[in-house]
Design a protein around this motif. Structure first.
Motif, mmCIF file in Angstrom:
data_model
loop_
_atom_site.group_PDB
_atom_site.id
_atom_site.type_symbol
_atom_site.label_atom_id
_atom_site.label_comp_id
_atom_site.label_asym_id
_atom_site.label_seq_id
_atom_site.Cartn_x
_atom_site.Cartn_y
_atom_site.Cartn_z
ATOM 1 N N LEU A 67 0.923 -1.052 -0.045
ATOM 2 C CA LEU A 67 -0.087 -0.031 -0.065
ATOM 3 C C LEU A 67 0.985 1.299 -0.034
ATOM 4 O O LEU A 67 0.515 2.242 -0.761
ATOM 5 C CB LEU A 67 -0.868 -0.210 1.290
ATOM 6 N N LEU A 68 1.869 1.220 0.645
ATOM 7 C CA LEU A 68 2.611 2.428 0.830
ATOM 8 C C LEU A 68 3.501 2.505 -0.487
ATOM 9 O O LEU A 68 3.493 3.742 -1.010
ATOM 10 C CB LEU A 68 3.825 2.271 2.098
ATOM 11 N N MET A 69 3.846 1.675 -1.043
ATOM 12 C CA MET A 69 4.735 1.668 -2.478
ATOM 13 C C MET A 69 3.857 2.130 -3.508
ATOM 14 O O MET A 69 4.111 3.143 -4.289
ATOM 15 C CB MET A 69 5.238 0.350 -2.652
ATOM 16 N N MET A 70 2.492 1.833 -3.357
ATOM 17 C CA MET A 70 1.521 2.271 -4.363
ATOM 18 C C MET A 70 1.107 3.836 -4.168
ATOM 19 O O MET A 70 1.083 4.530 -5.170
ATOM 20 C CB MET A 70 0.176 1.300 -4.353
ATOM 21 N N ILE A 72 2.908 5.866 -2.903
ATOM 22 C CA ILE A 72 4.385 6.833 -3.490
ATOM 23 C C ILE A 72 4.273 6.819 -4.982
ATOM 24 O O ILE A 72 4.414 8.225 -5.291
ATOM 25 C CB ILE A 72 5.640 6.200 -2.611
ATOM 26 N N ALA A 73 4.051 5.885 -5.587
ATOM 27 C CA ALA A 73 3.661 5.981 -6.984
ATOM 28 C C ALA A 73 2.768 6.839 -7.460
ATOM 29 O O ALA A 73 2.898 7.602 -8.393
ATOM 30 C CB ALA A 73 3.756 4.568 -7.492
ATOM 31 N N ALA A 74 1.541 6.905 -6.803
ATOM 32 C CA ALA A 74 0.587 7.550 -7.278
ATOM 33 C C ALA A 74 0.821 9.011 -6.747
ATOM 34 O O ALA A 74 0.451 10.073 -7.816
ATOM 35 C CB ALA A 74 -0.871 6.992 -6.433
ATOM 36 N N ALA A 75 1.346 9.303 -5.752
ATOM 37 C CA ALA A 75 1.958 10.798 -5.475
ATOM 38 C C ALA A 75 2.638 11.357 -6.330
ATOM 39 O O ALA A 75 2.691 12.462 -6.885
ATOM 40 C CB ALA A 75 2.331 10.693 -4.044
ATOM 41 N N VAL A 76 3.726 10.430 -6.849
ATOM 42 C CA VAL A 76 4.730 11.029 -7.887
ATOM 43 C C VAL A 76 4.036 11.329 -9.119
ATOM 44 O O VAL A 76 4.251 12.312 -9.778
ATOM 45 C CB VAL A 76 5.768 9.973 -8.007
ATOM 46 N N LEU A 77 3.063 10.387 -9.646
ATOM 47 C CA LEU A 77 2.293 10.714 -10.696
ATOM 48 C C LEU A 77 1.471 11.880 -10.677
ATOM 49 O O LEU A 77 1.427 12.896 -11.567
ATOM 50 C CB LEU A 77 1.640 9.411 -11.119
ATOM 51 N N ASP A 78 1.002 12.244 -9.364
ATOM 52 C CA ASP A 78 -0.115 13.242 -9.389
ATOM 53 C C ASP A 78 0.816 14.640 -9.298
ATOM 54 O O ASP A 78 0.304 15.738 -9.861
ATOM 55 C CB ASP A 78 -0.466 13.298 -7.943
ATOM 56 N N VAL A 79 2.153 14.677 -8.535
ATOM 57 C CA VAL A 79 3.022 15.859 -8.752
ATOM 58 C C VAL A 79 3.428 16.063 -9.928
ATOM 59 O O VAL A 79 3.342 17.247 -10.522
ATOM 60 C CB VAL A 79 4.213 15.613 -7.803
ATOM 61 N N PRO A 103 -1.306 5.323 4.289
ATOM 62 C CA PRO A 103 -0.469 4.492 3.916
ATOM 63 C C PRO A 103 0.718 4.656 5.021
ATOM 64 O O PRO A 103 1.214 3.794 5.524
ATOM 65 C CB PRO A 103 -0.058 4.397 2.560
ATOM 66 N N ILE A 104 1.108 5.893 5.079
ATOM 67 C CA ILE A 104 2.317 6.085 5.938
ATOM 68 C C ILE A 104 2.070 5.966 7.603
ATOM 69 O O ILE A 104 2.753 5.501 8.241
ATOM 70 C CB ILE A 104 2.830 7.875 5.841
ATOM 71 N N LEU A 137 -6.001 3.596 -5.382
ATOM 72 C CA LEU A 137 -4.706 3.687 -5.722
ATOM 73 C C LEU A 137 -4.500 2.535 -7.095
ATOM 74 O O LEU A 137 -3.362 3.170 -8.138
ATOM 75 C CB LEU A 137 -3.604 3.246 -4.892
ATOM 76 N N LEU A 138 -4.821 1.497 -7.178
ATOM 77 C CA LEU A 138 -4.401 0.631 -8.470
ATOM 78 C C LEU A 138 -5.368 1.458 -9.369
ATOM 79 O O LEU A 138 -4.770 1.410 -10.602
ATOM 80 C CB LEU A 138 -5.207 -0.459 -7.892
ATOM 81 N N TYR A 139 -6.490 1.966 -9.610
ATOM 82 C CA TYR A 139 -7.035 2.552 -10.359
ATOM 83 C C TYR A 139 -6.191 3.803 -11.033
ATOM 84 O O TYR A 139 -6.340 3.937 -12.081
ATOM 85 C CB TYR A 139 -8.694 3.022 -9.929
#
Length: 345
Positions: A67-70, A72-79, A103-104, A137-139
């Motif tokens: 969940l944390l990895m997903m 972080i990846a979603a946050a990077v995409l959003d940024v 997640p954190i 997050l998966l979506y």
């Protein structure tokens, strides 16, 4: 076969069918709103069961780190998307906090809390919260950018997501299978049948969720918005209903249903990292009965699949899976005659 054996097999089939019904309802929900044939639905089932098993052993579930990895990846995409669209930095920061906070929080709290083995109901709530949070997050990671793609493209993506989640499940949970204790150890004799407390919980939880979904879609504004999106995505968008928000909400509900299914089935069978695929396929067979569009037909199909599996295992246990999946052939043939064909552009 006498009536006693038939009654026992029927009860076993209905019990399994109740689980398949939940999976089938999630598949119909996701497909009707997003046009995604969601093959990884079974992974949510397995993750729910394995997460609870890890908590009961006093271990930190691997789903916490996934969940944390997903996130972080979603946050990077959003940024990246926010900078590209030149959004305000405050809005970008708020989005990051919204994505990463839970997640954190789980990653910080669980290593301290899991070894103490909290009460069962707390473990259940934690399991549902962790796995459900993976849905949106998966979506975001796999499907949102492809919301306008063809059904075939989305199916190919689903196959890739399934293999990715299966591999991740092997890394985080290992190849060993787990089975959780029953939530209720009571046993009731009704004639030739012996009803366990876990069986009653499965029936009760399945019926409660189906009723809750009916009320949600019939009585709530969010449910009606999802129904509008499933009927006409373009029309819903013109009325101000966000397709991305609808997709995220749908995947959240699918993840919750999958996690709940895993919790219900884990006391009855040993769950491995890849067990969810077979359960998801049987739910898909049930969903095909309804053309991936009708909830009542999917429910009837799920009960039928459970009964066919139960009686098939009695007559030819080595071929029970073959029997179940062969049933889909005449259903597809029937669907090809009764459903109109539309060429997708």
């Amino acid at each position: 076969m006498d009536l006693t054996i038939a009654a026992i097999l029927g009860l076993d089939g209905l019990t399994n069918g109740a689980i398949y019904a939940l999976v089938a309802l999630a598949l119909v929900l996701v497909f009707s709103v997003t046009r995604v044939i969601f093959i990884p639905q079974g992974e949510f089932v397995a993750f729910g069961a394995l997460t609870l098993a890890a908590l009961q052993m006093g271990k930190v579930p691997g789903t916490v780190w996934l969940l944390l990895m997903m996130a972080i990846a979603a946050a990077v995409l959003d940024v990246v998307q926010g900078l590209r669209e030149r959004r305000a930095m405050a809005k970008i920061a708020f989005g990051m906090v919204e994505t990463l906070s839970f997640p954190i929080g789980m990653a910080v709290v669980m290593p301290m809390w899991a070894p103490s083995q909290p009460a069962l109901w707390i473990q259940v709530l934690l399991t549902l919260a962790i796995v459900t949070a993976m849905g949106p997050l998966l979506y975001r990671l796999a499907y949102r950018a492809l919301s306008g793609a063809s059904v075939l493209t989305l199916l190919i993506v689903s196959v890739g997501v399934h293999f990715a989640l299966t591999g991740v499940g092997l890394v985080f949970f290992g190849a060993e299978g787990y089975r959780t204790p029953a939530f209720w150890d009571a046993r009731f004799d009704v004639g030739p049948l012996s009803l366990t407390g876990q069986t009653l919980i499965i029936f009760g939880a399945s019926i409660a969720l189906i009723v809750a979904l009916f009320v949600f879609f019939e009585r709530t504004l969010t449910g009606k918005a999802l129904r509008a999106t499933s009927v006409n995505r373009t029309g819903a968008r013109l009325m101000g209903i966000s397709g991305d928000a609808a997709g995220s909400q749908t995947f959240t509900m699918a993840a919750f249903i999958g996690a709940l299914s895993g919790l219900l089935i884990s006391p009855s069978t040993t769950i491995y990292y890849d067990t969810g695929f077979l359960i998801g396929l049987k739910g898909f067979v049930a969903a095909v009965f309804g053309g991936l569009a009708s909830f009542p037909m999917a429910l009837a199909g799920a009960l039928g699949v459970g009964l066919i599996e139960s009686f098939g295992s009695f007559w030819a246990s080595a071929f029970k899976e073959v029997i179940v999946f062969t049933v889909i052939l005449p259903v597809l043939l029937w669907r090809s005659f009764v459903d109109p064909h539309h060429e997708e552009h």
